[in-house]
Design a protein around this motif. Structure first.
Motif, mmCIF file in Angstrom:
data_model
loop_
_atom_site.group_PDB
_atom_site.id
_atom_site.type_symbol
_atom_site.label_atom_id
_atom_site.label_comp_id
_atom_site.label_asym_id
_atom_site.label_seq_id
_atom_site.Cartn_x
_atom_site.Cartn_y
_atom_site.Cartn_z
ATOM 1 N N GLN A 102 0.734 -1.469 -0.109
ATOM 2 C CA GLN A 102 -0.240 -0.057 0.074
ATOM 3 C C GLN A 102 0.878 1.289 0.098
ATOM 4 O O GLN A 102 0.322 2.178 -0.381
ATOM 5 N N GLN A 103 1.984 1.240 0.619
ATOM 6 C CA GLN A 103 2.882 2.380 0.798
ATOM 7 C C GLN A 103 3.352 2.813 -0.726
ATOM 8 O O GLN A 103 3.825 3.932 -1.050
ATOM 9 N N LEU A 104 3.488 1.779 -1.452
ATOM 10 C CA LEU A 104 4.004 1.964 -2.895
ATOM 11 C C LEU A 104 3.039 2.329 -3.988
ATOM 12 O O LEU A 104 3.269 2.456 -5.116
ATOM 13 N N LEU A 105 1.708 1.972 -3.515
ATOM 14 C CA LEU A 105 0.609 2.362 -4.634
ATOM 15 C C LEU A 105 0.393 3.819 -4.904
ATOM 16 O O LEU A 105 0.938 4.708 -3.999
ATOM 17 N N ARG A 106 0.032 4.021 -6.270
ATOM 18 C CA ARG A 106 -0.016 5.551 -6.524
ATOM 19 C C ARG A 106 -1.404 5.802 -6.578
ATOM 20 O O ARG A 106 -2.199 5.098 -7.487
ATOM 21 N N GLU A 107 -1.980 6.981 -6.038
ATOM 22 C CA GLU A 107 -3.240 7.540 -6.156
ATOM 23 C C GLU A 107 -3.662 8.111 -7.599
ATOM 24 O O GLU A 107 -4.647 7.637 -8.108
ATOM 25 N N ILE B 217 -6.093 -2.286 8.044
ATOM 26 C CA ILE B 217 -6.327 -1.409 6.836
ATOM 27 C C ILE B 217 -7.159 -0.327 7.003
ATOM 28 O O ILE B 217 -6.954 0.629 6.379
ATOM 29 N N ALA B 218 -8.251 -0.422 7.947
ATOM 30 C CA ALA B 218 -9.362 0.689 7.878
ATOM 31 C C ALA B 218 -8.417 1.724 8.472
ATOM 32 O O ALA B 218 -8.890 3.013 8.327
ATOM 33 N N GLN B 219 -7.564 1.710 9.439
ATOM 34 C CA GLN B 219 -6.783 2.844 9.934
ATOM 35 C C GLN B 219 -6.023 3.614 8.697
ATOM 36 O O GLN B 219 -5.960 4.698 8.845
ATOM 37 N N LEU B 220 -5.725 3.043 7.783
ATOM 38 C CA LEU B 220 -5.178 3.820 6.414
ATOM 39 C C LEU B 220 -6.141 4.614 5.916
ATOM 40 O O LEU B 220 -5.702 5.520 5.129
ATOM 41 N N GLN B 221 -7.300 4.587 6.067
ATOM 42 C CA GLN B 221 -8.341 5.310 5.298
ATOM 43 C C GLN B 221 -8.014 5.347 3.882
ATOM 44 O O GLN B 221 -8.161 6.534 3.143
ATOM 45 N N ALA B 222 -7.903 4.267 3.114
ATOM 46 C CA ALA B 222 -7.479 4.257 1.796
ATOM 47 C C ALA B 222 -8.507 4.135 0.839
ATOM 48 O O ALA B 222 -8.148 3.990 -0.577
ATOM 49 N N GLY B 223 -9.748 4.074 1.497
ATOM 50 C CA GLY B 223 -10.931 4.045 0.588
ATOM 51 C C GLY B 223 -10.996 2.687 -0.513
ATOM 52 O O GLY B 223 -10.662 1.802 0.003
ATOM 53 N N ARG B 224 -11.207 3.190 -1.548
ATOM 54 C CA ARG B 224 -11.357 2.015 -2.501
ATOM 55 C C ARG B 224 -10.248 1.465 -3.082
ATOM 56 O O ARG B 224 -10.079 0.523 -3.838
ATOM 57 N N GLN B 225 -8.886 2.234 -2.837
ATOM 58 C CA GLN B 225 -7.711 1.605 -3.323
ATOM 59 C C GLN B 225 -7.467 0.239 -2.710
ATOM 60 O O GLN B 225 -6.873 -0.302 -3.319
ATOM 61 N N VAL B 226 -7.796 0.081 -1.312
ATOM 62 C CA VAL B 226 -7.630 -1.350 -0.808
ATOM 63 C C VAL B 226 -8.978 -2.068 -0.231
ATOM 64 O O VAL B 226 -9.861 -1.404 0.034
#
Length: 308
Positions: free
Chosen positions: A117-122, A145-154
């Protein structure tokens, strides 16, 4: 079936090899503008405490990430580091782990989901699909994962990753990285990995497939890389195979229920189909350094082979 817990083994030598290579592969794949789909078929809990009950019980990180981190740091006043010039991919790995910790500490270890996730690009709209069947770990993974608040990315699913993967191949962007690293706690995991790779290559032959496996005295473990090599050759796809063995150590502690992955695990391998062309050269520098730093004596060593 569900006795294996990766928390016992977080940050061990196998994680060092797996995550060093995973980061190097992702760095290369994210250089292209098109979106990347990443699937982790056996995601674990995603984030681990090295000073917690599980990792503290086995102490495996002491022979893995902690030992490597100490080697690149100055030994003391006026004393040089044991590994003053680490290979770039090893430094990249250590920097990644350090990013999850306070300066000067190494108490938190990121599993594959958090590293990816750290290496994914929005901006490229990269996506990460995570599968985990263990009831406790799947719950912990969802919370982490919920703590990342990454939305639909993950996206996280408590489901069989071998089966769940099929729905995402081929991805709309025609670019994918698949990480397959089951516990191999039961013998059926080995043929499942082979069958998964065979099916995946039929669905999407140009994806990058990364398989981790333990090097243990079991016929299935020795047959797996040979089988993967055959599948890659039959599909006409390039491959790379790397192993790291740290050798025999003293004072191994047995963890009940951890038959295959207890502290006695001394070696592991990574098999990559459609690897980045830069990976072999990077590993030729990094693997000998890992043996020098993590090696514990009899049986230590490394190997690296690739097609072509």
């Amino acid at each position: 079936m569900f006795s294996y817990r990766h928390a016992f083994h977080a940050g061990n030598h196998a994680d060092v090899l797996k995550h060093t290579m995973l980061i190097a592969i992702l760095r290369h794949l994210t250089q292209k503008d098109a979106a990347l789909m990443v699937v982790d078929t056996h995601a674990g809990a995603g984030l681990y405490r090295l000073d917690g009950d599980y990792a503290g019980t086995s102490g495996e990180a002491a022979d893995g990430v902690l030992k490597l981190a100490m080697a690149v740091s100055p030994a003391g006043k006026g004393k040089p580091a044991a590994l003053p010039d680490p290979a770039p991919i090893l430094q990249d790995y250590l920097d990644m782990v350090a990013g999850f910790n306070k300066a000067g500490e190494l108490k938190v270890y990121p599993g594959s989901p958090f590293i990816i996730q750290q290496l994914l690009r929005e901006e490229a709209r990269d996506k990460l699909k995570l599968f985990e069947m263990h009831p406790t770990d799947s719950k912990a993974l969802a919370a982490n994962i919920a703590q990342l608040q990454a939305g639909r990315q993950v996206a996280v699913a408590r489901a069989d990753g071998f089966e769940g993967l099929k729905a995402f191949l081929p991805p709309p962007s025609r670019r994918a990285l698949v990480l397959i690293d089951p516990s191999y706690e039961i013998k059926s995991d080995y043929p499942k990995v082979s069958a998964c790779i065979q099916d995946s290559l039929k669905r999407f032959a140009t994806g990058t497939y990364v398989v981790w496996y333990p090097v243990i005295p079991r016929p299935e473990a020795h047959e797996l890389p040979r089988r993967l090599k055959t599948l890659a050759n039959q599909a006409g796809k390039p491959w790379l195979h790397a192993t790291l063995a740290i050798g025999q150590g003293e004072g191994a502690v047995h963890i009940p229920g951890e038959r295959e992955h207890g502290p006695g695990l001394t070696a592991s391998g990574m098999f990559v189909i459609n690897p980045p062309h830069t990976l072999r050269g990077a590993l030729q520098v990094a693997l000998p350094q890992l043996v020098n730093v993590l090696g514990r004596g009899r049986g230590q060593g490394q190997s690296l082979e690739a097609s072509g």
